[in-house]
Design a protein around this motif. Structure first.
Motif, PDB file in Angstrom:
ATOM      1  N   ARG A 172       0.862  -1.102  -0.004  1.00 29.64           N
ATOM      2  CA  ARG A 172      -0.074   0.013  -0.004  1.00 29.64           C
ATOM      3  C   ARG A 172       0.848   1.536  -0.084  1.00 29.64           C
ATOM      4  N   LYS A 173       2.077   1.128   0.646  1.00 30.00           N
ATOM      5  CA  LYS A 173       2.731   2.544   0.978  1.00 30.00           C
ATOM      6  C   LYS A 173       3.532   2.617  -0.582  1.00 30.00           C
ATOM      7  N   LEU A 174       4.017   1.552  -1.130  1.00 26.23           N
ATOM      8  CA  LEU A 174       4.511   1.823  -2.190  1.00 26.23           C
ATOM      9  C   LEU A 174       3.730   2.096  -3.395  1.00 26.23           C
ATOM     10  N   LEU A 175       2.352   1.685  -3.584  1.00 24.81           N
ATOM     11  CA  LEU A 175       1.439   2.316  -4.289  1.00 24.81           C
ATOM     12  C   LEU A 175       1.199   3.651  -4.205  1.00 24.81           C
ATOM     13  N   LEU A 176       0.995   4.163  -3.260  1.00 26.25           N
ATOM     14  CA  LEU A 176       0.877   5.548  -2.775  1.00 26.25           C
ATOM     15  C   LEU A 176       2.132   6.482  -3.343  1.00 26.25           C
ATOM     16  N   ILE A 177       3.507   5.953  -3.145  1.00 32.46           N
ATOM     17  CA  ILE A 177       4.382   6.497  -3.306  1.00 32.46           C
ATOM     18  C   ILE A 177       4.605   6.674  -4.754  1.00 32.46           C
ATOM     19  N   LEU A 178       4.101   5.469  -5.543  1.00 31.84           N
ATOM     20  CA  LEU A 178       4.288   5.807  -7.031  1.00 31.84           C
ATOM     21  C   LEU A 178       3.167   6.673  -7.408  1.00 31.84           C
ATOM     22  N   PHE A 179       1.984   6.686  -6.873  1.00 29.22           N
ATOM     23  CA  PHE A 179       1.012   7.618  -7.380  1.00 29.22           C
ATOM     24  C   PHE A 179       1.745   9.136  -7.190  1.00 29.22           C
ATOM     25  N   ASP A 180       2.207   9.482  -6.077  1.00 32.13           N
ATOM     26  CA  ASP A 180       2.704  10.621  -5.868  1.00 32.13           C
ATOM     27  C   ASP A 180       3.904  10.944  -6.498  1.00 32.13           C
ATOM     28  N   ALA A 181       4.578  10.045  -6.779  1.00 28.42           N
ATOM     29  CA  ALA A 181       5.837  10.081  -7.848  1.00 28.42           C
ATOM     30  C   ALA A 181       5.430  10.668  -9.221  1.00 28.42           C
ATOM     31  N   ILE A 182       4.204  10.100  -9.669  1.00 27.79           N
ATOM     32  CA  ILE A 182       3.630  10.482 -11.035  1.00 27.79           C
ATOM     33  C   ILE A 182       3.086  12.011 -10.923  1.00 27.79           C
ATOM     34  N   ILE A 183       2.298  12.233  -9.772  1.00 27.86           N
ATOM     35  CA  ILE A 183       1.586  13.507  -9.554  1.00 27.86           C
ATOM     36  C   ILE A 183       2.236  14.644  -9.282  1.00 27.86           C
ATOM     37  N   LEU A 184       3.717  14.337  -8.924  1.00 30.65           N
ATOM     38  CA  LEU A 184       4.513  15.593  -8.399  1.00 30.65           C
ATOM     39  C   LEU A 184       5.053  16.240  -9.734  1.00 30.65           C
ATOM     40  N   PRO A 185       5.716  15.718 -10.678  1.00 29.32           N
ATOM     41  CA  PRO A 185       6.000  16.267 -11.893  1.00 29.32           C
ATOM     42  C   PRO A 185       4.812  16.839 -12.837  1.00 29.32           C
ATOM     43  N   PHE A 186       3.787  15.953 -12.890  1.00 31.46           N
ATOM     44  CA  PHE A 186       2.494  16.293 -13.605  1.00 31.46           C
ATOM     45  C   PHE A 186       2.063  17.546 -13.140  1.00 31.46           C
ATOM     46  N   SER A 187       2.026  17.698 -11.841  1.00 31.88           N
ATOM     47  CA  SER A 187       1.659  19.144 -11.204  1.00 31.88           C
ATOM     48  C   SER A 187       2.410  20.208 -11.466  1.00 31.88           C
ATOM     49  N   ILE A 188       3.761  20.056 -11.588  1.00 33.20           N
ATOM     50  CA  ILE A 188       4.607  21.019 -12.008  1.00 33.20           C
ATOM     51  C   ILE A 188       4.356  21.497 -13.422  1.00 33.20           C
ATOM     52  N   CYS A 189       4.156  20.477 -14.469  1.00 33.13           N
ATOM     53  CA  CYS A 189       3.779  20.751 -15.888  1.00 33.13           C
ATOM     54  C   CYS A 189       2.564  21.397 -15.995  1.00 33.13           C
ATOM     55  N   LEU A 190       1.454  21.124 -15.375  1.00 39.86           N
ATOM     56  CA  LEU A 190       0.184  21.658 -15.481  1.00 39.86           C
ATOM     57  C   LEU A 190       0.083  23.045 -14.896  1.00 39.86           C
ATOM     58  N   SER A 191       0.836  23.398 -13.679  1.00 38.63           N
ATOM     59  CA  SER A 191       0.829  24.714 -13.140  1.00 38.63           C
ATOM     60  C   SER A 191       1.582  25.599 -14.023  1.00 38.63           C
ATOM     61  N   ILE A 192       2.803  25.051 -14.759  1.00 32.14           N
ATOM     62  CA  ILE A 192       3.413  25.873 -15.591  1.00 32.14           C
ATOM     63  C   ILE A 192       2.737  26.199 -16.916  1.00 32.14           C
ATOM     64  N   TRP A 193       1.934  25.297 -17.311  1.00 31.52           N
ATOM     65  CA  TRP A 193       1.196  25.227 -18.744  1.00 31.52           C
ATOM     66  C   TRP A 193      -0.104  26.313 -18.430  1.00 31.52           C
ATOM     67  N   ILE A 194      -0.809  26.110 -17.071  1.00 25.43           N
ATOM     68  CA  ILE A 194      -1.805  27.315 -17.115  1.00 25.43           C
ATOM     69  C   ILE A 194      -1.103  28.708 -16.801  1.00 25.43           C
ATOM     70  N   VAL A 195       0.215  28.914 -16.250  1.00 25.45           N
ATOM     71  CA  VAL A 195       0.514  30.366 -16.235  1.00 25.45           C
ATOM     72  C   VAL A 195       1.117  30.702 -17.534  1.00 25.45           C
ATOM     73  N   PHE A 196       1.753  29.945 -18.480  1.00 25.64           N
ATOM     74  CA  PHE A 196       2.553  30.398 -19.457  1.00 25.64           C
ATOM     75  C   PHE A 196       1.634  29.959 -20.731  1.00 25.64           C
ATOM     76  N   SER A 197       0.968  29.222 -20.792  1.00 29.73           N
ATOM     77  CA  SER A 197      -0.010  28.640 -21.931  1.00 29.73           C
ATOM     78  C   SER A 197       0.837  28.513 -23.276  1.00 29.73           C
ATOM     79  N   GLU A 198       0.665  29.490 -24.121  1.00 28.88           N
ATOM     80  CA  GLU A 198       1.481  29.222 -25.304  1.00 28.88           C
ATOM     81  C   GLU A 198       2.921  29.323 -25.200  1.00 28.88           C
TER      82      GLU A 198
END
Length: 220
Positions: free
Chosen positions: A25-51
């Motif tokens: 269960r812990k490894l599964l949660l860590i895996l999900f967080d490991a995917i979410i972390l860089p995805f959140s970075i990309c999404l926040s940058i995309w929202i701010v800078f768009s084009e």
């Protein structure tokens, strides 16, 4: 037919691992967080800078790598993986908000220390909101998934709860994972009738007789 059998075996194995193996269960949660972390970075940058996203993501690429390592370290040391997901509550979500705020602060400090190019303040705020929404949201989904497994595995006792106050709400959260199906909530306060707590309808005491044949217990 063979494919169906393999699917059933896979599902059963996954359920056993999820229910009985805390390390899985812990490894599964860590895996999900490991995917979410860089995805959140990309999404926040995309929202701010768009084009200008491609240029911006290249300019702030240090965030993609540092967010993974710093994020997992912050989560581990602040107890992100110690709490039981099936009992996640509003208090757990507040702690997730705090952890992600701490993570964003650590990323800013790290960026200053290595003299990196820092994104605008709005990016950091968006990152905190997106991280908190995703890391909190998927834990709620897992909690509901575990509740579904318990419902399938156990024959639930059908109960009525008498009292829609704080104690009643706490009782609902306490017993819903222990083999009980809460049919209705009963309360004397007429202003609460036909409203609900966590999707469970509140009814008048006069309506108890309608449910007596279909319930096993009444909790007060």
């Amino acid at each position: 037919m063979k494919f169906k059998n393999v699917k059933i075996i896979t599902n059963n194995t996954f359920k056993k691992l999820l229910n009985n193996n805390p390390y899985f269960r812990k490894l599964l949660l860590i895996l999900f967080d490991a995917i979410i972390l860089p995805f959140s970075i990309c999404l926040s940058i995309w929202i701010v800078f768009s084009e200008g996203f491609k240029l911006a993501i290249f300019s702030y690429n240090w965030l993609l790598f540092s967010s993974f390592f710093i994020g997992i370290i912050v989560y581990i040391f602040t107890g992100q993986y110690k709490s039981l997901t099936r009992y996640i509550s509003s208090f757990s979500l507040y702690k997730i908000l705090f952890r992600n705020g701490l993570l964003v602060f650590c990323l800013i400090i790290f960026g200053v220390l290595i003299n990196a190019n820092l994104p605008p303040r709005s990016t950091w705020f968006l990152l905190w909101i997106i991280l908190s929404s995703l890391t909190g949201g998927y834990r709620i989904l897992i909690r509901d998934f575990l509740l579904g497994l318990i419902k399938k595995r156990n024959k639930f006792s059908k109960v009525l709860i008498y009292g829609a106050g704080v104690a009643g709400a706490q009782l609902i959260n306490a017993i819903r994972f222990e083999g009980y199906e809460i049919v209705k909530i009963i309360d004397d306060n007429s202003s609460l009738w036909n409203r609900s707590i966590d999707g469970i309808q509140i009814i008048s005491p006069k309506e108890i007789e309608r449910f007596l044949e279909n319930i096993d217990q009444i909790f007060i």
